[in-house]
Design a protein around this motif. Structure first.
Motif, mmCIF file in Angstrom:
data_model
loop_
_atom_site.group_PDB
_atom_site.id
_atom_site.type_symbol
_atom_site.label_atom_id
_atom_site.label_comp_id
_atom_site.label_asym_id
_atom_site.label_seq_id
_atom_site.Cartn_x
_atom_site.Cartn_y
_atom_site.Cartn_z
ATOM 1 N N GLU A 213 23.594 -43.392 -13.753
ATOM 2 C CA GLU A 213 24.882 -44.070 -13.958
ATOM 3 C C GLU A 213 25.039 -44.290 -15.453
ATOM 4 O O GLU A 213 24.107 -44.720 -16.131
ATOM 5 C CB GLU A 213 24.892 -45.402 -13.213
ATOM 6 C CG GLU A 213 26.279 -45.953 -12.953
ATOM 7 C CD GLU A 213 27.070 -45.134 -11.951
ATOM 8 O OE1 GLU A 213 28.268 -44.914 -12.208
ATOM 9 O OE2 GLU A 213 26.514 -44.706 -10.924
ATOM 10 N N TRP A 214 26.189 -43.956 -15.999
ATOM 11 C CA TRP A 214 26.401 -44.115 -17.431
ATOM 12 C C TRP A 214 26.658 -45.581 -17.784
ATOM 13 O O TRP A 214 27.408 -46.272 -17.100
ATOM 14 C CB TRP A 214 27.595 -43.284 -17.874
ATOM 15 C CG TRP A 214 27.903 -43.428 -19.338
ATOM 16 C CD1 TRP A 214 27.283 -42.796 -20.381
ATOM 17 C CD2 TRP A 214 28.897 -44.270 -19.934
ATOM 18 N NE1 TRP A 214 27.819 -43.173 -21.574
ATOM 19 C CE2 TRP A 214 28.815 -44.092 -21.335
ATOM 20 C CE3 TRP A 214 29.847 -45.158 -19.417
ATOM 21 C CZ2 TRP A 214 29.659 -44.761 -22.215
ATOM 22 C CZ3 TRP A 214 30.673 -45.836 -20.297
ATOM 23 C CH2 TRP A 214 30.582 -45.632 -21.673
ATOM 24 N N PRO B 128 19.797 -37.510 -12.808
ATOM 25 C CA PRO B 128 21.137 -38.086 -12.953
ATOM 26 C C PRO B 128 21.038 -39.600 -13.124
ATOM 27 O O PRO B 128 20.089 -40.236 -12.648
ATOM 28 C CB PRO B 128 21.835 -37.745 -11.638
ATOM 29 C CG PRO B 128 20.919 -36.840 -10.913
ATOM 30 C CD PRO B 128 19.554 -37.046 -11.448
ATOM 31 N N GLU C 116 34.895 -43.969 -17.045
ATOM 32 C CA GLU C 116 33.568 -43.885 -16.440
ATOM 33 C C GLU C 116 33.021 -42.460 -16.503
ATOM 34 O O GLU C 116 33.772 -41.493 -16.444
ATOM 35 C CB GLU C 116 33.633 -44.346 -14.984
ATOM 36 C CG GLU C 116 33.973 -45.821 -14.831
ATOM 37 C CD GLU C 116 34.070 -46.234 -13.381
ATOM 38 O OE1 GLU C 116 33.321 -47.150 -12.987
ATOM 39 O OE2 GLU C 116 34.877 -45.640 -12.646
ATOM 40 N N TYR C 117 31.696 -42.377 -16.609
ATOM 41 C CA TYR C 117 30.993 -41.095 -16.675
ATOM 42 C C TYR C 117 29.735 -41.158 -15.837
ATOM 43 O O TYR C 117 29.259 -42.225 -15.477
ATOM 44 C CB TYR C 117 30.561 -40.780 -18.119
ATOM 45 C CG TYR C 117 31.683 -40.601 -19.095
ATOM 46 C CD1 TYR C 117 32.175 -39.335 -19.396
ATOM 47 C CD2 TYR C 117 32.247 -41.702 -19.758
ATOM 48 C CE1 TYR C 117 33.203 -39.166 -20.312
ATOM 49 C CE2 TYR C 117 33.272 -41.536 -20.671
ATOM 50 C CZ TYR C 117 33.743 -40.263 -20.950
ATOM 51 O OH TYR C 117 34.751 -40.099 -21.852
ATOM 52 N N ARG C 118 29.166 -39.983 -15.578
ATOM 53 C CA ARG C 118 27.786 -39.889 -15.129
ATOM 54 C C ARG C 118 26.957 -39.415 -16.307
ATOM 55 O O ARG C 118 27.428 -38.633 -17.149
ATOM 56 C CB ARG C 118 27.643 -38.908 -13.968
ATOM 57 C CG ARG C 118 28.196 -39.412 -12.675
ATOM 58 C CD ARG C 118 27.388 -40.559 -12.096
ATOM 59 N NE ARG C 118 26.106 -40.102 -11.547
ATOM 60 C CZ ARG C 118 25.150 -40.926 -11.148
ATOM 61 N NH1 ARG C 118 25.300 -42.241 -11.271
ATOM 62 N NH2 ARG C 118 24.027 -40.447 -10.635
ATOM 63 N N SER C 119 25.736 -39.890 -16.382
ATOM 64 C CA SER C 119 24.852 -39.501 -17.471
ATOM 65 C C SER C 119 23.647 -38.752 -16.919
ATOM 66 O O SER C 119 23.508 -38.577 -15.699
ATOM 67 C CB SER C 119 24.418 -40.741 -18.258
ATOM 68 O OG SER C 119 23.770 -40.360 -19.460
ATOM 69 N N ILE D 196 34.153 -38.937 -14.563
ATOM 70 C CA ILE D 196 34.400 -39.200 -13.140
ATOM 71 C C ILE D 196 35.900 -39.152 -12.929
ATOM 72 O O ILE D 196 36.611 -40.150 -13.065
ATOM 73 C CB ILE D 196 33.800 -40.558 -12.717
ATOM 74 C CG1 ILE D 196 32.284 -40.534 -12.928
ATOM 75 C CG2 ILE D 196 34.130 -40.855 -11.246
ATOM 76 C CD1 ILE D 196 31.590 -41.837 -12.617
ATOM 77 N N GLN E 33 23.518 -36.401 -7.898
ATOM 78 C CA GLN E 33 24.235 -36.098 -9.138
ATOM 79 C C GLN E 33 25.307 -37.144 -9.444
ATOM 80 O O GLN E 33 25.475 -37.564 -10.579
ATOM 81 C CB GLN E 33 24.879 -34.709 -9.023
ATOM 82 C CG GLN E 33 25.607 -34.236 -10.274
ATOM 83 C CD GLN E 33 24.674 -33.692 -11.326
ATOM 84 O OE1 GLN E 33 23.468 -33.912 -11.276
ATOM 85 N NE2 GLN E 33 25.216 -32.990 -12.287
ATOM 86 N N TRP E 34 26.027 -37.570 -8.420
ATOM 87 C CA TRP E 34 27.166 -38.456 -8.634
ATOM 88 C C TRP E 34 26.873 -39.917 -8.286
ATOM 89 O O TRP E 34 27.711 -40.786 -8.560
ATOM 90 C CB TRP E 34 28.370 -37.963 -7.837
ATOM 91 C CG TRP E 34 28.885 -36.662 -8.377
ATOM 92 C CD1 TRP E 34 28.632 -35.407 -7.891
ATOM 93 C CD2 TRP E 34 29.697 -36.474 -9.544
ATOM 94 N NE1 TRP E 34 29.242 -34.460 -8.672
ATOM 95 C CE2 TRP E 34 29.902 -35.086 -9.695
ATOM 96 C CE3 TRP E 34 30.278 -37.343 -10.475
ATOM 97 C CZ2 TRP E 34 30.659 -34.548 -10.735
ATOM 98 C CZ3 TRP E 34 31.021 -36.811 -11.517
ATOM 99 C CH2 TRP E 34 31.213 -35.426 -11.633
ATOM 100 N N GLY E 35 25.725 -40.187 -7.681
ATOM 101 C CA GLY E 35 25.365 -41.568 -7.382
ATOM 102 C C GLY E 35 26.266 -42.206 -6.345
ATOM 103 O O GLY E 35 26.420 -43.432 -6.308
#
Length: 374
Positions: free
Chosen positions: A305-306, A303, A248-251, A316, A158-160
């Motif tokens: 990386e944005w 999931p 920063e975000y997760r996509s 994040i 989910q978070w990489g």
């Protein structure tokens, strides 16, 4: 010069729609715009084969706030859906949230005392006194076995990032209970709107001018000239042209599939918790509304990386990003004619009831309402 609108509302998701609805009730003229080709933001549903497909991931409405529950029920009837996801770890099936059914399947224990003793034993073996990261926090909460099978792989996908690099607070939202109760949420109220979430947003925006496929930033000067005030629900760093840098975000990436069968997995949400499976979960949408259609629609959720241009889903909220957000927030607080609100503008993960709550509090503040809405 008189402006054509009192409020330009950027974003037709829940925050913008609630604000537009309430402002219009108070006699204000609103224009709602959205860069997408539909209203509803991330709660938008697309009807496929008679099934309301949650296009941007599973959304289950839940709250313990009676006034919020009564508020959303003005716009739609809700069914009795109870969120009871299950976890698939390499073919082994476990109940979520972690409860006595999970503990019994994993350890063969039958009583809460046995389960607590097992978790305590694994805590001691791990030697963690003050959890410093997500891995240590998770082991402290539920022990090593559950962490390794049901948390580590899912969370790292989910978070990489390694769970050792993630802040401990991420895992504190996870319910753990010592009863045979598979209801994921502890909230008093929950359900799915009959007919999907579009019903709610359509009713909120009824009679209000909406322009879709309209990018605020491509037409900024013209749009800003139309209204006395702006309600902005997009990314706050984009609003300020990334003056201090990008947040920063997760996509997420969604893979939808129509299947010629009436029931694929027997549950609305199945999480895949091993590290090797590339997606985090499969959603079977018909189960949200107890559908009996001959076909079914499933969605695999990947999931990602944005990167700019992708949809930002999860902020994040580590120390670096939170410090950056504070700089943007200081600019926002100085604005007299711009109101910021929602997940992206506040750089904070919100459930739907949180978004509605904050939108109503914003309305209270903006219009100096003495009778509190929530």
């Amino acid at each position: 010069m008189l402006k054509k609108y009192d409020y330009l509302i950027v974003g037709a998701g829940l925050f913008g729609s609630v604000f537009a609805y309430e402002a219009t009730r108070l006699g204000k003229k609103c224009l709602v715009i959205d860069r997408r080709n539909h209203i509803g933001g991330n709660v938008y549903c697309e009807n496929i084969e008679g099934i309301n497909v949650h296009k941007y991931g599973a959304h289950i409405f839940h709250t313990s706030n009676k006034r919020i529950w009564e508020y959303v029920n003005r716009f739609a009837e809700f069914n009795r859906y109870t969120n009871s996801p299950i976890a698939n770890y390499k073919g082994e099936i476990y109940n979520l949230p972690f409860n006595m059914n999970t503990f019994n399947k994993l350890w063969g224990v039958f009583t809460p005392e046995e389960a607590k003793n097992k978790i305590e034993e694994q805590r001691r073996e791990a030697g963690i006194s003050e959890p410093k990261n997500l891995e240590e926090q998770a082991i402290s909460l539920v022990g090593t076995d559950i962490y390794q099978k049901l948390i580590q792989g899912y969370t790292e996908k989910q978070w990489g990032r390694s769970a050792k690099e993630l802040p401990a607070f991420i895992i504190t939202r996870l319910p753990v209970r010592f009863t045979y109760d598979n209801n994921y949420f502890n909230d008093r109220y929950q359900g799915i709107p009959e007919g999907g979430y579009n019903v709610i947003v359509e009713n909120m925006l009824e009679g209000i001018e909406v322009r879709l496929n309209t990018d605020f930033f491509k037409n900024r000067e013209e749009l800003e000239g139309l209204a006395n005030k702006i309600v902005f629900t997009g990314m706050i760093d984009e609003f300020y042209n990334y003056k201090f840098g990008r947040l920063e975000y997760r996509s997420l990436r969604f893979e939808h599939e129509i299947l010629d069968m009436d029931n694929y997995q027997g549950n609305a949400v199945v999480n895949y918790t091993d590290r090797e499976t590339p997606f985090t979960r499969i959603i079977e949408h018909k189960h949200f509304e107890f559908g009996t259609q001959e076909k079914t629609v499933i969605t695999r959720e990947y999931p990602a990386e944005w990167v700019p241009g992708d949809e930002p889903y999860y902020p994040i909220n580590d120390e670096k990003n939170n410090e950056l957000y504070k700089q943007y927030k200081q600019l926002a607080e100085k604005e007299e004619n711009i109101i910021f609100g929602g997940r992206l503008a506040d750089y904070k993960y919100y459930d739907m009831h949180h978004v509605i709550y904050h939108a109503l509090k914003t309305v209270e503040k903006e219009f100096n309402l003495e009778d509190k809405m929530v």
